[in-house]
Design a protein around this motif. Sequence first.
Motif, mmCIF file in Angstrom:
data_model
loop_
_atom_site.group_PDB
_atom_site.id
_atom_site.type_symbol
_atom_site.label_atom_id
_atom_site.label_comp_id
_atom_site.label_asym_id
_atom_site.label_seq_id
_atom_site.Cartn_x
_atom_site.Cartn_y
_atom_site.Cartn_z
ATOM 1 N N UNK B 48 -3.243 5.305 -10.640
ATOM 2 C CA UNK B 48 -2.129 4.352 -10.735
ATOM 3 C C UNK B 48 -1.377 4.566 -12.043
ATOM 4 N N UNK B 223 -1.255 -11.088 -6.008
ATOM 5 C CA UNK B 223 -1.453 -9.797 -5.358
ATOM 6 C C UNK B 223 -1.386 -9.815 -3.848
ATOM 7 N N UNK B 243 3.958 -7.054 -4.970
ATOM 8 C CA UNK B 243 3.327 -6.126 -4.024
ATOM 9 C C UNK B 243 4.298 -5.611 -2.961
ATOM 10 N N UNK B 246 6.462 -2.976 -4.500
ATOM 11 C CA UNK B 246 5.698 -1.731 -4.591
ATOM 12 C C UNK B 246 5.789 -0.973 -3.271
ATOM 13 N N UNK B 247 5.620 -1.688 -2.168
ATOM 14 C CA UNK B 247 5.653 -1.043 -0.850
ATOM 15 C C UNK B 247 7.010 -0.382 -0.604
ATOM 16 N N UNK B 258 7.300 2.805 -8.175
ATOM 17 C CA UNK B 258 6.290 2.090 -7.382
ATOM 18 C C UNK B 258 5.011 1.914 -8.189
ATOM 19 N N UNK B 259 4.574 3.019 -8.822
ATOM 20 C CA UNK B 259 3.325 2.921 -9.576
ATOM 21 C C UNK B 259 3.513 2.164 -10.887
ATOM 22 N N UNK B 262 3.064 -1.251 -9.772
ATOM 23 C CA UNK B 262 1.649 -1.343 -9.402
ATOM 24 C C UNK B 262 0.759 -1.403 -10.638
ATOM 25 N N UNK B 265 0.228 -4.843 -11.818
ATOM 26 C CA UNK B 265 -0.746 -5.557 -10.985
ATOM 27 C C UNK B 265 -2.161 -5.069 -11.276
#
Lengths: 276, 293
Positions: B48, B223, B243, B246-247, B258-259, B262, B265
Amino acid sequence: MVLKQKSILPGFGPALGFTLFYLGFIVLIPLSTLFLKTATLTWGQFWEIITAPRALASYRLSLGASLVAALVNVIFGLLVAWVLVRYSFPGKRIVDGLVDLPFALPTAVGGIALSTVYSGKGWIGQYLEPLGIKVAYTPLGVIIALTFIGLPFVVRTVQPVLEDFHPEFEEAATTLGASRLQIFLRVILPTLMPALLTGFALAFARALGEYGSVVFISGNMPMRTEITPLLIMTKLEQFDYAGATALAVVMLAASFLLLLAINLLQWWSRNRLAAL
Amino acid sequence: MFASGRLKRGEASALSRARTEPRAVRWALIGAALLFLGFFLLTPLVVIFAEALQKGFELYLESFKEPEAWAAIRLTLLTAVIAVPLNLVFGVAAAWAIAKFNFVGKNVLTTLIDLPFAVSPVISGMIFVLLFGMQGWLGPWLQAHDIKIIFAVPGIVLATIFVTFPFVARELIPLMQAQGTEEEEAAIVLGASGWQTFFRITVPNIKWGLLYGVILCNARAMGEFGAVSVVSGHIRGSTNTMPLHVEILYNEYNFVAAFAVASLLALLALVTLAAKRFVEWKTQRQAPPRGLD
């Protein structure tokens, strides 16, 4: 019949009242819509939806992958719990803390991380692909994701039992001439059995309903890598609410059966431990 | 401990050897366990941060300057700020009723409180669509009064409250049951009011368990993915939580961004794990030393 035993402590009425009110509004009324919606279907329609080939394929994958993942977790969960309780090694406390990561990490984050690691170009995937093992976008990927999210259950159910295990049993068995392997198989393992089964059932139940960590790595191909929660999601996106509801009822029934099994297992293990 | 005290030295060390394996077996087992955890826990966690930072720290920070990323962070915080306190009040009330009193139906109530844990996240979101969605039971009425719940923020908050519903109650019920009622009863007999008793006796006794329940509840609230995904409608900058954001970024092959989201999180998850350790350490120190049974 006495509905409530007398107590001098105040606040029972308001506390219970608020609990029931909140439970009703947040959980019970919303959940009941599921059954009311299903009631708009005839038995024939309901049966047709839940036995459609695509639905059956999704049950097979969901059940099969959850079962394999839970079994992997039983074996390695026992190993991890054993190593954490019995041996000492550098970094043990960090490892112990890290075991709960799948509980704390949002499922979507776990999902994209796993699919990156296990894709054909990923850190681990690139070594598996030459061996002919494809993980991403195959049922194996689903199993990996479900193993990840179920990992803490067996470790955390077995660990306390192992910690409380009386050394006298092992000492007695040694004195009587048993080998280490015999002691493990015939003295320790039977004691751990209820905890192992509970951990298995918890991991299995969690895996059945899991969505976030699976959808990224599975590729979501109908009939091949589509889990049941994803099929429900697809039906919802097509506004096929009746179809989604019927499948949800099947899943809910499976979850409740498992919940019942888990409660029975815990009751059994409490009785067994009390008898020791 | 029935024997070891009376054993000669040689016999005692033979017995202590009897409780462990040869060195080679020990290290083989440790190695296998660490390998398994390495493949399934550590590698995904490290990847990540590696992916988020692969194009350098500046680009990493750049990802957070996007207004949509900010909107997602704000919505996630807002959701947690509403859901966690509500479930906290509920958890304390439920634990007070269940742990401090005996009444008919207590076991049924305890099982019902656990119910949201048994429901798949997708179903958790779907029940609110069935209730408040356009085709839902209250849909037409809500539309007539111009109230939007599904594909809007209220739906996200409701679904989050549902999935995080049991956390605080589940931490507190066993803890308060184990503590019994004597201390509170003594306070009442000595003339304290109900609230005095609660804040001066009960709260200090349960504070660490309470804190832990809140931390778990918050981690899940921030989350949650499946349930929120069903009710959100994925409107960028408006109904996307972190979240979900991120998707979207991941599906657009925008891996760094995205990461990056992430990784926030993931940091939250690591803080949650550290807090768990801290609470366990605190409660172990508080608990009376255990006898040798």
